[in-house]
Design an enzyme around this catalytic site. Structure first.
Site, short mmCIF file in Angstrom:
data_model
loop_
_atom_site.label_atom_id
_atom_site.label_comp_id
_atom_site.label_asym_id
_atom_site.label_seq_id
_atom_site.Cartn_x
_atom_site.Cartn_y
_atom_site.Cartn_z
N ASN A 1 0.92 -1.30 -0.18
CA ASN A 1 0.01 -0.08 0.04
C ASN A 1 1.04 1.20 -0.02
OD1 ASN A 1 -1.70 2.22 0.36
ND2 ASN A 1 -2.25 1.21 2.45
N LYS B 1 0.03 4.30 -0.29
CA LYS B 1 -0.52 5.33 0.30
C LYS B 1 -0.32 6.72 -0.54
CE LYS B 1 -0.17 3.04 4.97
NZ LYS B 1 0.31 3.13 6.43
N HIS C 1 -9.51 1.12 4.96
CA HIS C 1 -8.24 1.27 5.81
C HIS C 1 -8.48 2.02 6.93
CE1 HIS C 1 -4.06 2.43 6.65
NE2 HIS C 1 -3.68 1.31 5.90
N GLU D 1 -6.82 4.58 8.10
CA GLU D 1 -6.36 5.85 7.94
C GLU D 1 -7.76 6.44 7.18
OE1 GLU D 1 -2.90 5.30 5.56
OE2 GLU D 1 -2.00 4.83 7.44
N GLU E 1 -5.11 -5.03 10.37
CA GLU E 1 -4.08 -4.08 10.55
C GLU E 1 -4.46 -3.38 12.11
OE1 GLU E 1 -2.28 -2.92 6.77
OE2 GLU E 1 -3.79 -1.42 7.21
N GLY F 1 2.62 2.10 10.72
CA GLY F 1 3.65 3.30 10.86
C GLY F 1 4.04 3.47 12.09
N SER G 1 3.60 -2.15 10.29
CA SER G 1 5.23 -2.40 10.26
C SER G 1 5.90 -3.58 10.05
CB SER G 1 5.44 -1.95 12.13
OG SER G 1 4.99 -0.68 12.33
P1 13P Z 1 3.31 0.34 7.70
O1 13P Z 1 3.73 -0.80 6.95
O2 13P Z 1 3.77 1.43 7.31
O3 13P Z 1 3.09 0.14 9.01
O4 13P Z 1 1.68 0.59 7.13
C1 13P Z 1 0.96 -0.46 7.39
C2 13P Z 1 -0.43 -0.26 6.33
O5 13P Z 1 -1.23 0.66 6.74
C3 13P Z 1 -0.81 -1.09 5.19
O6 13P Z 1 -1.99 -0.51 4.53
#
Ligand code: 13P
Length: 253
Positions: free
Chosen positions: A9, A11, A95, A97, A167, A173, A213
């Site tokens: 992803n 982002k 997601h 976010e 997740e 992150g 992560s």
């Molecule tokens: P990170 O791997 O940067 O922690 O992000 C995970 C994520 O949100 C994948 O969709």
């Protein structure tokens, strides 16, 4: 048997030239065919370009979001049919976010899952608890509610097309990875939910990914868990060498 799936992803990262370089790097760096599905999720602006570069490879392409209506007066939004038209076959839905910053609810997730499936896009449905919910100990209920509302009224045939990504919000992150015990516990519950609410066949065919992560240093341990069928990788998917290392850390099948 479920074919493992590793998805990146990206982002809100990668201009078009950067996206092309990254997908080319993955394409060149992997020996095909591998016994794995590889998916990259670039921003909308490079979806078509990345799909074209990935066309003669085993890399599939995903969008990061979709609007819940077929089309119409929704300025700035992207319809499922446009995503398909740009050459993608998957879409990330719900997601954390988007839940956090764009107020996406489980009801909206359900609408998006339906419109995606109607347009022959495979939804990668994200679920996961916040740190507060983890500490309160009701994280399983939180995830089961996300699943029961988010996947409401899907037929078994449609449900078998899904990919679920667990997740934990506190692991995204942050560099904080859930422990293997925490991951396996939730993945088992997700599979049990699918068996109870759909069927054993659906539970056996849906891939359940872990995200939060994941990087080359920890992926081998996570990917060897019995109920983990792959990973949804954020930061570590922005570098082709690191992403390939994660793919290669899958246990031999
Ligand atoms: P990170 O791997 O940067 O922690 O992000 C995970 C994520 O949100 C994948 O969709």
């Amino acid at each position: 048997m479920r074919v493992p799936l590793i998805a990146g992803n990206w982002k809100m990262n990668m201009t078009i030239p950067e996206a092309v370089e990254l997908v080319n790097g993955i394409k060149i760096g992997l020996r095909w065919p591998e016994d794995v599905d590889v998916v990259v999720a670039p921003p909308f602006t490079s979806l078509k370009m990345v799909s074209e570069v990935a066309k003669d490879s085993y890399i599939a392409v995903s969008a990061q979001n979709v609007h819940h209506e077929e089309n119409g007066a929704y300025t700035g939004e992207i319809a499922a049919s446009f995503i398909k038209d740009a050459g993608a076959n998957y879409v990330i839905i719900g997601h954390s976010e988007r839940r956090q910053h764009c107020n996406e609810t489980d009801e909206l997730v359900n609408k998006k899952v339906r419109i995606a499936l109607k347009n022959e896009l495979k939804p990668i449905v994200c679920v996961g608890e916040t740190l507060e919910q983890r500490e309160q100990g009701n994280f399983v209920e939180v995830i089961e509610k996300q699943l029961s509302v988010g996947l409401e009224d899907l037929t078994q045939v449609l449900a078998s097309e899904l990919v679920i990504a667990y997740e934990p919000v506190w692991a995204i992150g942050t560099g904080k990875v859930a422990t293997v015990t925490q991951i396996e516990e939730v993945h088992e519950k997700i599979r049990a939910f699918l068996a109870k609410n759909f069927s054993e066949d659906v539970a056996n065919s849906v891939r359940v990914l872990y995200g939060g992560s994941v990087k080359a240093e920890n992926s081998k341990e996570i990917l060897s868990l019995p109920n983990v069928d792959g990973a949804l990788v954020g930061g570590a998917s922005l570098n082709s060498a690191g992403f390939i290392e994660i793919i290669k850390s899958l246990p031999p099948r």
